[in-house]
Design a protein around this motif. Structure first.
Motif, PDB file in Angstrom:
ATOM      1  N   VAL A  65      -6.288  -0.148  -0.331  1.00  0.00           N
ATOM      2  CA  VAL A  65      -6.391  -1.601  -0.182  1.00  0.00           C
ATOM      3  C   VAL A  65      -7.859  -2.025  -0.100  1.00  0.00           C
ATOM      4  O   VAL A  65      -8.690  -1.264   0.375  1.00  0.00           O
ATOM      5  N   VAL A 115       3.059   3.280   7.717  1.00  0.00           N
ATOM      6  CA  VAL A 115       2.915   1.861   7.388  1.00  0.00           C
ATOM      7  C   VAL A 115       3.926   1.526   6.292  1.00  0.00           C
ATOM      8  O   VAL A 115       4.413   2.411   5.594  1.00  0.00           O
ATOM      9  N   ASN A 116       4.228   0.239   6.139  1.00  0.00           N
ATOM     10  CA  ASN A 116       5.250  -0.174   5.173  1.00  0.00           C
ATOM     11  C   ASN A 116       4.873   0.149   3.729  1.00  0.00           C
ATOM     12  O   ASN A 116       5.714   0.588   2.947  1.00  0.00           O
ATOM     13  N   LYS A 117       3.625  -0.104   3.353  1.00  0.00           N
ATOM     14  CA  LYS A 117       3.201   0.152   1.966  1.00  0.00           C
ATOM     15  C   LYS A 117       1.892   0.927   1.971  1.00  0.00           C
ATOM     16  O   LYS A 117       0.810   0.349   1.820  1.00  0.00           O
ATOM     17  N   PRO A 118       1.952   2.260   2.172  1.00  0.00           N
ATOM     18  CA  PRO A 118       0.715   3.043   2.172  1.00  0.00           C
ATOM     19  C   PRO A 118       0.027   2.982   0.814  1.00  0.00           C
ATOM     20  O   PRO A 118       0.694   2.845  -0.208  1.00  0.00           O
ATOM     21  N   GLY A 119      -1.282   3.076   0.832  1.00  0.00           N
ATOM     22  CA  GLY A 119      -2.031   3.077  -0.424  1.00  0.00           C
ATOM     23  C   GLY A 119      -3.456   2.595  -0.234  1.00  0.00           C
ATOM     24  O   GLY A 119      -3.935   2.432   0.893  1.00  0.00           O
ATOM     25  N   CYS A 136      -1.251  -3.524   4.416  1.00  0.00           N
ATOM     26  CA  CYS A 136      -0.231  -2.570   3.954  1.00  0.00           C
ATOM     27  C   CYS A 136       1.158  -2.933   4.471  1.00  0.00           C
ATOM     28  O   CYS A 136       2.058  -2.092   4.487  1.00  0.00           O
ATOM     29  N   VAL A 191      -4.118  -2.304   8.177  1.00  0.00           N
ATOM     30  CA  VAL A 191      -2.690  -2.057   8.438  1.00  0.00           C
ATOM     31  C   VAL A 191      -1.867  -3.274   8.013  1.00  0.00           C
ATOM     32  O   VAL A 191      -0.816  -3.143   7.373  1.00  0.00           O
ATOM     33  N   TYR A 202      -8.227   3.806   2.241  1.00  0.00           N
ATOM     34  CA  TYR A 202      -6.943   4.433   1.912  1.00  0.00           C
ATOM     35  C   TYR A 202      -6.126   4.535   3.195  1.00  0.00           C
ATOM     36  O   TYR A 202      -6.509   5.234   4.122  1.00  0.00           O
ATOM     37  N   VAL A 203      -5.027   3.829   3.256  1.00  0.00           N
ATOM     38  CA  VAL A 203      -4.170   3.814   4.442  1.00  0.00           C
ATOM     39  C   VAL A 203      -2.930   4.661   4.176  1.00  0.00           C
ATOM     40  O   VAL A 203      -2.224   4.434   3.188  1.00  0.00           O
ATOM     41  N   THR A 204      -2.685   5.653   5.028  1.00  0.00           N
ATOM     42  CA  THR A 204      -1.520   6.525   4.869  1.00  0.00           C
ATOM     43  C   THR A 204      -0.751   6.599   6.180  1.00  0.00           C
ATOM     44  O   THR A 204      -1.200   6.105   7.207  1.00  0.00           O
TER      45      THR A 204
END
Length: 200
Positions: A65, A59-63, A80, A77, A54-56
């Motif tokens: 992945v 970043v351009n599109k957190p969520g 995202c 990164v 889970y990337v928060t």
């Protein structure tokens, strides 16, 4: 039926049994070969296993992945859409190997600045509190007081305050207020001056 014909018939039956056994053995061997190929395909599938992270943050599109197992933070990164211009990439180890279920948070530069400002504000507030205590004649706990608070005691300067803290760290907490005399440089005269202003 003549004897030679009976013998010939028996020989033919034996030959047919041998041929059937040979064919059965070859067929079974072929089946095993197919099974081994299938197992090999399973191994390849396992090698291509993925982890979900889970990337928060910045970043351009957190969520959430999915990336290849053994991938690095930089891969997540990039999945995202990369870092935002406000991201503080120096605060993240982009080479770290990610684990399944991990959360990766990319901070913004402004957040880092706010944390430093808050830390400075807390330090100033602590010093101001120590000064207020001194002005109000508050009691100082010699086991928990900071260097600034100890400095407000009569006969205790910055160097002596540091010596008290070092004593606490090496010898442990004071058991009684009189134990402060065990600190080098604090005699009976200094102790009597501060006696009513300290506690444990």
């Amino acid at each position: 039926m003549p004897m030679y014909r009976k013998s010939l018939l028996i020989l033919l039956l034996i030959a047919a049994a041998v041929a059937g056994g040979t064919y059965y053995g070859c067929y079974t061997q072929d089946k095993e070969t197919v099974q081994l190929d299938a197992a090999s395909a399973t191994d390849e599938t396992q090698q291509e296993a993925a982890v979900t992270v889970y990337v928060t943050g910045a970043v351009n599109k957190p969520g959430v992945v999915s990336i290849k197992e053994g991938a690095r933070a930089a891969d997540a990164v990039n999945a995202c859409g990369g870092l935002l211009p406000t991201a503080d990439g120096d605060k993240i180890n982009m080479a770290q190997v990610l684990k399944d279920g991990q959360q990766l948070r990319i901070p913004e530069k402004q957040e880092a600045s706010n944390v430093q400002t808050a830390a400075k504000g807390a330090k100033s507030s602590s010093a101001a509190t120590a000064g207020t205590k001194a002005a109000a004649g508050g009691i100082v706990n010699i086991n928990t007081a900071s260097a600034e608070e100890l400095d407000t005691l009569p006969g205790i300067g910055p160097a002596m305050a540091q010596r008290i803290i070092e004593y606490r760290e090496t010898e442990g907490s004071f058991s009684a207020v009189e134990d402060i005399k065990k600190v080098r440089g604090i005699g009976e005269a200094k102790f009597q001056k501060m006696r009513d202003k300290i506690c444990i």
